[in-house]
Design an enzyme around this catalytic site. Sequence first.
Site, mmCIF file in Angstrom:
data_model
loop_
_atom_site.group_PDB
_atom_site.id
_atom_site.type_symbol
_atom_site.label_atom_id
_atom_site.label_comp_id
_atom_site.label_asym_id
_atom_site.label_seq_id
_atom_site.Cartn_x
_atom_site.Cartn_y
_atom_site.Cartn_z
ATOM 1 N N GLU A 336 31.554 31.241 45.782
ATOM 2 C CA GLU A 336 32.998 31.444 45.762
ATOM 3 C C GLU A 336 33.662 30.082 45.919
ATOM 4 O O GLU A 336 33.256 29.276 46.762
ATOM 5 C CB GLU A 336 33.442 32.373 46.906
ATOM 6 C CG GLU A 336 34.977 32.486 47.004
ATOM 7 C CD GLU A 336 35.472 33.515 48.022
ATOM 8 O OE1 GLU A 336 34.674 34.015 48.838
ATOM 9 O OE2 GLU A 336 36.692 33.803 47.980
ATOM 10 N N ASN A 394 39.667 32.752 43.661
ATOM 11 C CA ASN A 394 40.657 33.678 44.218
ATOM 12 C C ASN A 394 41.979 33.577 43.465
ATOM 13 O O ASN A 394 42.491 32.487 43.252
ATOM 14 C CB ASN A 394 40.917 33.349 45.686
ATOM 15 C CG ASN A 394 39.711 33.649 46.548
ATOM 16 O OD1 ASN A 394 39.454 34.801 46.875
ATOM 17 N ND2 ASN A 394 38.949 32.610 46.880
ATOM 18 N N GLU A 426 38.623 36.912 41.776
ATOM 19 C CA GLU A 426 38.757 37.778 42.959
ATOM 20 C C GLU A 426 40.226 38.133 43.170
ATOM 21 O O GLU A 426 41.087 37.261 43.186
ATOM 22 C CB GLU A 426 38.251 37.050 44.221
ATOM 23 C CG GLU A 426 36.764 36.820 44.236
ATOM 24 C CD GLU A 426 36.261 36.367 45.622
ATOM 25 O OE1 GLU A 426 37.009 36.494 46.599
ATOM 26 O OE2 GLU A 426 35.112 35.890 45.682
ATOM 27 N N ASP A 456 38.539 41.802 46.483
ATOM 28 C CA ASP A 456 38.255 40.997 47.666
ATOM 29 C C ASP A 456 38.674 41.738 48.935
ATOM 30 O O ASP A 456 39.548 42.603 48.908
ATOM 31 C CB ASP A 456 39.044 39.684 47.562
ATOM 32 C CG ASP A 456 38.477 38.596 48.459
ATOM 33 O OD1 ASP A 456 37.501 38.853 49.179
ATOM 34 O OD2 ASP A 456 39.021 37.471 48.421
ATOM 35 N N GLU A 515 30.710 39.787 52.902
ATOM 36 C CA GLU A 515 31.222 38.489 53.348
ATOM 37 C C GLU A 515 31.040 38.296 54.840
ATOM 38 O O GLU A 515 30.930 39.265 55.590
ATOM 39 C CB GLU A 515 32.724 38.409 53.071
ATOM 40 C CG GLU A 515 33.098 38.424 51.614
ATOM 41 C CD GLU A 515 34.586 38.172 51.465
ATOM 42 O OE1 GLU A 515 34.929 37.017 51.184
ATOM 43 O OE2 GLU A 515 35.381 39.105 51.633
#
Length: 559
Positions: A336, A394, A426, A456, A515
């Site tokens: 990520e 993101n 995400e 997410d 996560e």
Amino acid sequence: MGYENEKYVSFLNRLIRITHEEPYDKEEYVNLIHEICIDYNLAKGETEFYQTPMMEQRGIGEKFCDFDNGKADSVLLRIRLVSESKAILIATVYTEEALKERSDEEMTEIDTMLRVILGFVARRRLLRMTEIFGFSDLEGFSNFRAFVRYVDIANAENRLGGKIAFFIDLHNFTMVNQEIGRSNGDTVLHNYYEMLKKAIGDTGIVVRLGGDKFVGLFDRSIKRAIYDLFTKASVPYGEMGESKIHISAAAGVYMIPNPFMLKTNGDIMDKIVIAVDMAKHQANGGIVVYDDKMKYEKAHVKKVQSKFRDAIENEEFLVYYQPKVNIDTREIVGAEALCRWIRDDVVVPPIEFIPILEMNTDICKLDFYMLEHVCKDIRRWLDEGRDVVRVSVNFSRKHLVDVDLLDKIIAAVDKYNVPHEYIEIELTETTTDVMFRDLKRVVNGLQEQGISTAVDDFGIGYSSLNLIREISWNVMKVDKEFVPKAVEDENSISNIMFRHVIALAQDMGMEIVIEGVESVDQLDILRKSKCSIAQGYFFDRPLPLKDFEDRLDRKVYPE
Ligand code: C2E
Ligand code: MG
Ligand code: MG
């Protein structure tokens, strides 16, 4: 000078004295009017007041009668005055028909006294009028000047200490208007205002700043009741008040210390403005109590916003990569991209600037900056012959309203000639139906282009099963908060929920990434639930470019 005149001079003097006293003595005034009427054989005395000539024509005004013996059958004298502001004042005295004949001298005396009375009534009425117009708006709400005056007086009388000042901004009032119609919306606003006014009573004041914003003051002792009106008021509307709607507000409050002396009006206003701003930017709205720290936070917000443009240009933002690891094979299977701002050699974490950039559309610039840098890196890795993994970027929900979002993402990826399968976007959950539709459109569009999509922070905030039922994500990123703690019973609610949601998502063909995995215990839980991909400090923190490239080359995490 005869007896009549002496009496008249005394009447006139008393009348002038009484009507110029502040405040005037109402009882003494009415008694004097009675005395005069009786002495001059008058049957009735009347004054009228109209705000405008138009209102006089329509007969909309105020009428006062301070004396009436029931025998009035004839008008003796009538005086009509028009004030500078075009308000109309009329005084009329009546008499019995049989007593209509009066001397010129007597008529002059009555006329003079009547004018004094009329001047007095005019002063009082006009004062009230300026009051009404000066301290309330055209829809009948008290206005900000009324608040300032209240605060001034309370301050002079030392009554501000210990009170609570507030600024509220109603949630979604445009939507309320759409739902129940404009005129019902107006009724709701009025009724809500009346509810607040009644609850606050004489402990304070509430005024409207315009639209759906109100400010005011109330006593600490009734805090609970007022807070309830801020967060969950049920307001009636409709002809008989038969329907009800729930109203809630973003509220900023300031607990005025005791004792307290106001130096400038800003002492209170500035604080409640800062607090309500905070309340509006919180996901769940609610009540924010002012704290002196917020002043500095506000300065921080300004600083971030003013430095942002240059920071982008100077490339002060760096991409950090956090590996995603297959817990069975211990292979790196993805990463990520997380943003870091290097300012004066200090690494600033996203929590300190992302929420601020999300207050406007700056965040969109940052996300595309990140995407471009990620694409550039992937391109270079491919050219260097490295084994490349898919990288997720993101994207803030602020992008969702942008109808060109899809094209822009594709353009950025294609600019660096990066195969689409290496990119994942995400996104987080949305709060409104409108945004949900946009979210669905964007996710579907990306997938058609072979770009993978991840939901997410699943498991916290507003997440609902609808989100995974209605939108076919490629990846579900489960927040660490949703993962059961090792000490918890197998049959605890969180364990059961976790297992079922994971099984559901797997059945639907989603890839699952957990996560925030930090410990061996957590790894065990993941194994039991057949979740194979983890991202977290257990393997690696988000890494600077060079360190991440080392991980890519090494490929497998040692046992
Ligand atoms: P996120 O997208 O959910 O990213 C995961 C966050 O969890 C990261 O925080 C990461 O450092 C942290 N994390 C990873 N493993 C662990 C762990 O084992 N324990 C703990 N306690 N935390 C772990 P980070 O980097 O501070 O980012 C915070 C959030 O800021 C991100 O949450 C994301 O929502 C946002 N963000 C970061 N970079 C960007 C960006 O470029 N654009 C946008 N729109 N948002 C970003
Ligand atoms: Mg993320
Ligand atoms: Mg996350």
